[in-house]
Design an enzyme around this catalytic site. Sequence first.
Site, PDB file in Angstrom:
ATOM      1  N   HIS A   1      83.919  50.607  18.869  1.00 20.13           N
ATOM      2  CA  HIS A   1      83.256  49.603  19.709  1.00 20.13           C
ATOM      3  C   HIS A   1      81.807  50.000  20.013  1.00 20.13           C
ATOM      4  O   HIS A   1      81.477  51.182  20.056  1.00 20.13           O
ATOM      5  CB  HIS A   1      84.042  49.303  20.991  1.00 20.13           C
ATOM      6  CG  HIS A   1      84.036  50.340  22.067  1.00 20.13           C
ATOM      7  ND1 HIS A   1      85.172  50.986  22.486  1.00 20.13           N
ATOM      8  CD2 HIS A   1      83.039  50.826  22.844  1.00 20.13           C
ATOM      9  CE1 HIS A   1      84.876  51.816  23.467  1.00 20.13           C
ATOM     10  NE2 HIS A   1      83.580  51.749  23.704  1.00 20.13           N
TER      11      HIS A   1
ATOM     12  N   GLU B   1      85.169  45.390  21.837  1.00 13.38           N
ATOM     13  CA  GLU B   1      86.337  46.050  21.256  1.00 13.38           C
ATOM     14  C   GLU B   1      86.655  45.449  19.883  1.00 13.38           C
ATOM     15  O   GLU B   1      86.145  44.385  19.527  1.00 13.38           O
ATOM     16  CB  GLU B   1      87.533  45.869  22.199  1.00 13.38           C
ATOM     17  CG  GLU B   1      87.358  46.538  23.562  1.00 13.38           C
ATOM     18  CD  GLU B   1      87.533  48.062  23.532  1.00 13.38           C
ATOM     19  OE1 GLU B   1      87.279  48.687  22.484  1.00 13.38           O
ATOM     20  OE2 GLU B   1      87.911  48.619  24.579  1.00 13.38           O
TER      21      GLU B   1
ATOM     22  N   ASP C   1      76.275  46.961  29.344  1.00  9.21           N
ATOM     23  CA  ASP C   1      77.582  46.492  29.811  1.00  9.21           C
ATOM     24  C   ASP C   1      77.844  46.959  31.236  1.00  9.21           C
ATOM     25  O   ASP C   1      77.089  47.752  31.797  1.00  9.21           O
ATOM     26  CB  ASP C   1      78.696  46.960  28.855  1.00  9.21           C
ATOM     27  CG  ASP C   1      78.568  48.433  28.445  1.00  9.21           C
ATOM     28  OD1 ASP C   1      77.820  49.173  29.095  1.00  9.21           O
ATOM     29  OD2 ASP C   1      79.218  48.836  27.467  1.00  9.21           O
TER      30      ASP C   1
ATOM     31  N   ASP D   1      87.168  53.794  18.688  1.00  7.20           N
ATOM     32  CA  ASP D   1      87.699  52.667  17.914  1.00  7.20           C
ATOM     33  C   ASP D   1      86.593  51.833  17.272  1.00  7.20           C
ATOM     34  O   ASP D   1      86.834  50.734  16.797  1.00  7.20           O
ATOM     35  CB  ASP D   1      88.594  51.780  18.806  1.00  7.20           C
ATOM     36  CG  ASP D   1      87.842  51.209  20.011  1.00  7.20           C
ATOM     37  OD1 ASP D   1      86.611  51.452  20.130  1.00  7.20           O
ATOM     38  OD2 ASP D   1      88.476  50.522  20.832  1.00  7.20           O
TER      39      ASP D   1
HETATM   40  C1  GLP Z   1      81.843  53.362  26.455  1.00  7.38           C
HETATM   41  C2  GLP Z   1      80.579  52.483  26.625  1.00  7.38           C
HETATM   42  C3  GLP Z   1      79.764  52.480  25.370  1.00  7.38           C
HETATM   43  C4  GLP Z   1      79.733  53.887  24.834  1.00  7.38           C
HETATM   44  C5  GLP Z   1      81.088  54.272  24.296  1.00  7.38           C
HETATM   45  C6  GLP Z   1      81.201  55.734  23.937  1.00  7.38           C
HETATM   46  O1  GLP Z   1      83.012  52.786  26.826  1.00  7.38           O
HETATM   47  N1  GLP Z   1      80.792  51.168  27.066  1.00  7.38           N
HETATM   48  O2  GLP Z   1      78.462  51.970  25.637  1.00  7.38           O
HETATM   49  O3  GLP Z   1      78.811  53.982  23.791  1.00  7.38           O
HETATM   50  O4  GLP Z   1      82.102  53.829  25.137  1.00  7.38           O
HETATM   51  O5  GLP Z   1      81.268  56.525  25.078  1.00  7.38           O
HETATM   52  P1  GLP Z   1      80.848  58.050  25.076  1.00  7.38           P
HETATM   53  O6  GLP Z   1      79.389  58.067  24.786  1.00  7.38           O
HETATM   54  O7  GLP Z   1      81.141  58.541  26.465  1.00  7.38           O
HETATM   55  O8  GLP Z   1      81.641  58.720  24.036  1.00  7.38           O
END
Ligand code: GLP
Length: 259
Positions: free
Chosen positions: A137, A142, A66, A135
């Site tokens: 995702h 989302e 992404d 959440d």
């Molecule tokens: C982000 C990314 C995801 C990631 C998730 C968790 O927004 N787009 O690819 O896995 O949210 O983030 P983190 O690993 O910093 O907890």
Amino acid sequence: MEIVILPSPAEVARKAADAIEQYVRRGPAVLGLATGSTPLGTYQELIERHRNSGLGFGQAQAFLLDEYVGLPAAHPQSYHSVIRDEFTDSVDFAAGAVHGLDGMAQDPQAEAAQYEERIAAAGGVDIQILGIGTDGHVGFNEPMSSLASRTRIKTLTRQTRKDNARFFDREQDVPDHVLTQGLGTIGQARHLLLLAMGAAKADAIAAAVEGPLAAICPASVLQLHPHVTVLVDEAAASKLTHQDYYRDTFSRKPAWQGL
Ligand code: GLP
């Protein structure tokens, strides 16, 4: 879905690196890379193996999950920059082998469609690393994302903008929009490796693994995939009902089966 509960985040990183190494050593691998804080230990581990045990990425390609819309690739918080700083510049990917979405594309829909074509032209993703949002995702899909979605533009929830504010100077600097591989796109990778550490991820992991298949928890779509490995530390596993079953099964798994 195989659930592996490990004693520490460092063990999660080691096991994830083992899974990725297996593909990289086997031949020209296509890796699906995630950003966020979750895979950082895994990337460190892979960098160390590159330096100390000759793990080479010269034949591999990588696709990012992404990107933020409106951040140029050179912006320090664009996922292009983050993945270079945290991983790909520290190993030996060939020039042009690390692919990401262009957050500055004039036509985001065309960019999304082309990205799908680039993944297909590379032969699809062999192993996709995934983190999970609080959440539920994955990528930036989302809640209520279509479980069949393809790469497209999405609007972030307030919760995700809040969660990601730590990477920016101010919460209002977190972009509203993103480009993300869809859940259907992610599901085409041949092996999905979902990582989660810490108590803040416990509810999301329980919903994804043991909850119903439902768009309210996008990660629950992994239940449909034939090859999913979930690597979690004790804290992230703490709300799973069937922990004993997962531990028992993994402890008796024959080593030759791998992940
Ligand atoms: C982000 C990314 C995801 C990631 C998730 C968790 O927004 N787009 O690819 O896995 O949210 O983030 P983190 O690993 O910093 O907890």
